[in-house]
Scaffold this active site. Structure first.
Site, PDB file in Angstrom:
ATOM      1  N   LYS A 100       0.905  -1.234   0.003  1.00 16.70           N
ATOM      2  CA  LYS A 100      -0.076   0.106   0.090  1.00 16.70           C
ATOM      3  C   LYS A 100       0.838   1.196  -0.072  1.00 16.70           C
ATOM      4  O   LYS A 100       0.575   2.353  -0.705  1.00 16.70           O
ATOM      5  CB  LYS A 100      -0.739  -0.077   1.235  1.00 16.70           C
ATOM      6  CG  LYS A 100      -1.375   1.384   1.549  1.00 16.70           C
ATOM      7  CD  LYS A 100      -2.440   1.450   0.494  1.00 16.70           C
ATOM      8  CE  LYS A 100      -2.878   3.219   0.482  1.00 16.70           C
ATOM      9  NZ  LYS A 100      -4.261   3.415   0.734  1.00 16.70           N
ATOM     10  N   CYS A 141      -2.974  10.878   1.854  1.00 19.20           N
ATOM     11  CA  CYS A 141      -2.495   9.759   1.402  1.00 19.20           C
ATOM     12  C   CYS A 141      -1.077   9.983   0.817  1.00 19.20           C
ATOM     13  O   CYS A 141       0.045   9.472   1.455  1.00 19.20           O
ATOM     14  CB  CYS A 141      -3.107   8.986   0.497  1.00 19.20           C
ATOM     15  SG  CYS A 141      -5.269   8.915   1.117  1.00 19.20           S
TER      16      CYS A 141
HETATM   17  N1  SAJ Z   1      -1.665  14.970  -8.457  1.00 21.62           N
HETATM   18  C1  SAJ Z   1      -0.779  15.953  -9.019  1.00 21.62           C
HETATM   19  N2  SAJ Z   1      -0.401  15.279 -10.537  1.00 21.62           N
HETATM   20  C2  SAJ Z   1      -1.233  14.176 -10.812  1.00 21.62           C
HETATM   21  C3  SAJ Z   1      -2.219  13.580 -10.067  1.00 21.62           C
HETATM   22  C4  SAJ Z   1      -2.253  13.928  -8.884  1.00 21.62           C
HETATM   23  O1  SAJ Z   1      -0.244  16.845  -8.812  1.00 21.62           O
HETATM   24  O2  SAJ Z   1      -0.821  13.734 -12.042  1.00 21.62           O
HETATM   25  C5  SAJ Z   1      -1.930  15.589  -7.121  1.00 21.62           C
HETATM   26  C6  SAJ Z   1      -3.345  15.897  -6.789  1.00 21.62           C
HETATM   27  O3  SAJ Z   1      -3.904  17.114  -7.543  1.00 21.62           O
HETATM   28  C7  SAJ Z   1      -3.313  15.620  -5.274  1.00 21.62           C
HETATM   29  C8  SAJ Z   1      -2.459  14.569  -4.976  1.00 21.62           C
HETATM   30  O4  SAJ Z   1      -1.644  14.571  -6.224  1.00 21.62           O
HETATM   31  O5  SAJ Z   1      -3.026  16.799  -4.485  1.00 21.62           O
HETATM   32  C9  SAJ Z   1      -3.253  13.395  -4.584  1.00 21.62           C
HETATM   33  O6  SAJ Z   1      -4.110  13.152  -5.304  1.00 21.62           O
HETATM   34  P1  SAJ Z   1      -4.410  11.575  -6.263  1.00 21.62           P
HETATM   35  O7  SAJ Z   1      -5.716  11.720  -7.259  1.00 21.62           O
HETATM   36  O8  SAJ Z   1      -3.175  11.067  -6.737  1.00 21.62           O
HETATM   37  O9  SAJ Z   1      -4.655  10.712  -5.021  1.00 21.62           O
HETATM   38  P2  SAJ Z   1      -5.322  10.742  -3.515  1.00 21.62           P
HETATM   39  O10 SAJ Z   1      -4.704  11.107  -2.380  1.00 21.62           O
HETATM   40  O11 SAJ Z   1      -6.785  11.372  -3.741  1.00 21.62           O
HETATM   41  O12 SAJ Z   1      -5.753   8.934  -3.480  1.00 21.62           O
HETATM   42  C10 SAJ Z   1      -4.417   8.202  -3.542  1.00 21.62           C
HETATM   43  C11 SAJ Z   1      -4.775   7.011  -4.584  1.00 21.62           C
HETATM   44  N3  SAJ Z   1      -3.540   6.218  -4.556  1.00 21.62           N
HETATM   45  C12 SAJ Z   1      -2.866   5.961  -5.933  1.00 21.62           C
HETATM   46  O13 SAJ Z   1      -3.566   6.485  -7.023  1.00 21.62           O
HETATM   47  C13 SAJ Z   1      -1.554   5.172  -6.005  1.00 21.62           C
HETATM   48  C14 SAJ Z   1      -5.945   6.099  -3.787  1.00 21.62           C
HETATM   49  O14 SAJ Z   1      -6.088   5.011  -4.616  1.00 21.62           O
HETATM   50  C15 SAJ Z   1      -5.440   5.460  -2.530  1.00 21.62           C
HETATM   51  O15 SAJ Z   1      -6.764   4.743  -1.949  1.00 21.62           O
HETATM   52  C16 SAJ Z   1      -5.655   6.613  -1.663  1.00 21.62           C
HETATM   53  O16 SAJ Z   1      -4.504   7.675  -2.184  1.00 21.62           O
HETATM   54  C17 SAJ Z   1      -5.157   6.398  -0.456  1.00 21.62           C
HETATM   55  O17 SAJ Z   1      -6.208   6.638   0.682  1.00 21.62           O
HETATM   56  O18 SAJ Z   1      -4.441   6.042   0.219  1.00 21.62           O
END
Ligand code: SAJ
Length: 421
Positions: free
Chosen positions: A218, A272
């Site tokens: 994870k 996360c």
């Molecule tokens: N972000 C970027 N660029 C990107 C993608 C995301 O800057 O290309 C930023 C987002 O704006 C945000 C952060 O990253 O600030 C996180 O957003 P996210 O959509 O990537 O992820 P979370 O935090 O909403 O959810 C993640 C997910 N993990 C993965 O995709 C590996 C989700 O599946 C998990 O269940 C969750 O963390 C968790 O609870 O751990």
């Protein structure tokens, strides 16, 4: 029923501890399969909201499921722990000031559920955890209940597993059922029982492993994403130095069949991805060099954005900045660890002469960390843009993506998400 028989166990009552973004949907999905679920939360307001069939946060499509299971009576909520066949622990797992893993909420959950344990009970830790936490939690449970054992073969055994959540906020309805799950048993029988419990609502693959591998898997998933976002964020800074449009660059590079660069932004937020990599760094500080650097790159991005804003405002006597978006990502109301919120707050505190307008369509009012600052006010999009010297786009909310470009004419625009480029 023989409590040690794990061949096919039915769960008459499941207790889900912690009714947040993960615990509450998990509780509702299990309840929707006709199993009695009791949701436990220390916050009386959350308990009342759940019992009224109302979600205490925003998640598309979830309100219908919650109100149905509450109406049917399969999900109830309360503050006091109950007897149950299985406990799923979904409490927060924050880090301390030094980034080390803080088990205080897990330990509090254990303290409350330990008196209710009996031979054959399953305890699942779902909260994202540092390697070794599930084993420590199990040892703590039998310290609290020395009459019980962690040995599968004993008549007085309890069973423990780690099944980390993987759903994406905003897509929980789809992903809760359809994402493959990791089932990390502390012992083989723990794994088997947890597999049976999750098979009640998850239709995807249930991948059985041991607890510490599930914990690390994870953390690895979220660190993988953090490292890749850091790569994109570093490109922004490099491109700015070299006078290259980073959005065009990424678009072009991604045409290569084996390249898929993620999207840069103002930093990485949420509870996360901005947190979990630290648990790996904390467990192996000398080895986790790339993972730590990625954290530093992403955590440094808000500062870089702030400098861009101040540079764009140079020479203005009464500078007005309109910040579009303060949530940690698009189209949600979640402000946890939000880099956008940090940027707005620091711009305000460190530059009291700035007049800052905040536009955030997903929250009714600004959080106290912003509303208490005298140079910040919440405004509607058009009003804020009209007043701005600099329009600072921080979150790619749908309302901003569909904005007529003409309204930005004559404004200095800093678009951290590349939606208008
Ligand atoms: N972000 C970027 N660029 C990107 C993608 C995301 O800057 O290309 C930023 C987002 O704006 C945000 C952060 O990253 O600030 C996180 O957003 P996210 O959509 O990537 O992820 P979370 O935090 O909403 O959810 C993640 C997910 N993990 C993965 O995709 C590996 C989700 O599946 C998990 O269940 C969750 O963390 C968790 O609870 O751990």
């Amino acid at each position: 029923m023989d409590p040690n028989d794990t061949d096919s166990r039915s769960f008459n009552r499941v207790s889900v501890v912690g009714l947040g973004y993960i615990g509450l949907p998990t509780a509702a999905f299990i309840a929707s399969k006709g199993i009695a679920v009791v949701g436990i939360d220390v916050n009386q307001g959350v308990v009342e909201s759940v019992n009224a069939g109302q979600i205490p946060f925003f998640e598309p499509g979830f309100d219908e499921l919650l109100s149905r299971v509450v109406k049917e009576g399969t999900l109830t909520a309360q503050t006091e722990q109950v007897d149950a066949d299985a406990y799923i622990v979904c409490v927060p797992t924050p880090f301390r000031g030094d980034h080390s893993f803080d088990t205080k909420y897990i330990r509090a959950a254990c303290g409350a559920l330990a008196p209710h344990l009996r031979a054959g009970t399953l305890v699942v830790l779902e909260s994202t955890s540092a390697p070794g936490t599930t084993e420590d939690m199990a040892k703590h449970l039998v310290e609290l209940r020395p009459d019980l054992s962690l040995n599968d073969e004993d008549d007085n055994a309890i069973f423990v597993a780690h099944c980390p959540e993987r759903v994406l906020p905003g897509k929980i309805m789809e992903e809760m059922e359809n994402n493959d799950r990791l089932i990390g048993g502390l012992t083989p029988k723990g794994a088997e029982l947890a597999r049976q419990l999750y098979s009640t609502f998850c239709t995807a693959d249930l991948l059985v492993t041991d607890a510490i591998t599930a914990e690390m898997a994870k953390l690895t998933e979220n660190s993988f994403r953090d490292v890749n976002i850091a790569f994109a964020n570093e490109l922004t800074v490099i491109c700015d130095r070299l006078g290259i449009d980073v959005w065009e660059l990424i678009e072009l590079a991604n045409h290569h069949p084996r390249v898929n660069i993620l999207q840069p932004g103002p930093g990485v937020g949420g509870h996360c991805i901005a947190v979990d990599p630290w648990f790996i760094v904390s467990a192996a500080p000398d080895e986790a060099r790339l993972i730590k650097t990625a954290r530093d790159v992403n955590d440094g991005k808000p500062e870089w954005v702030m400098k861009q804003v101040l540079r764009a405002l140079e020479g203005k006597e009464k500078p007005v900045v309109s910040a579009l978006g303060i949530t940690f990502k698009n189209d949600i109301d979640d402000l946890r660890e939000s880099p956008s919120l940090e940027i707005v707050k620091r711009l305000s505190v460190e530059n009291p002469h700035l007049d800052i307008r905040v536009v955030e369509p997903n929250v009714k009012k600004l959080p106290p960390v912003l509303s208490n600052l005298s140079n910040i006010k919440k405004q509607e999009t058009m009003e804020a843009i009209a007043a701005a010297d600099v329009v600072l786009l921080l979150v790619n909310h749908k309302e901003f993506i569909t904005l007529e470009h003409s309204v930005l004419q004559g404004k200095k625009v800093i678009d951290t998400k590349g939606i208008w480029s």
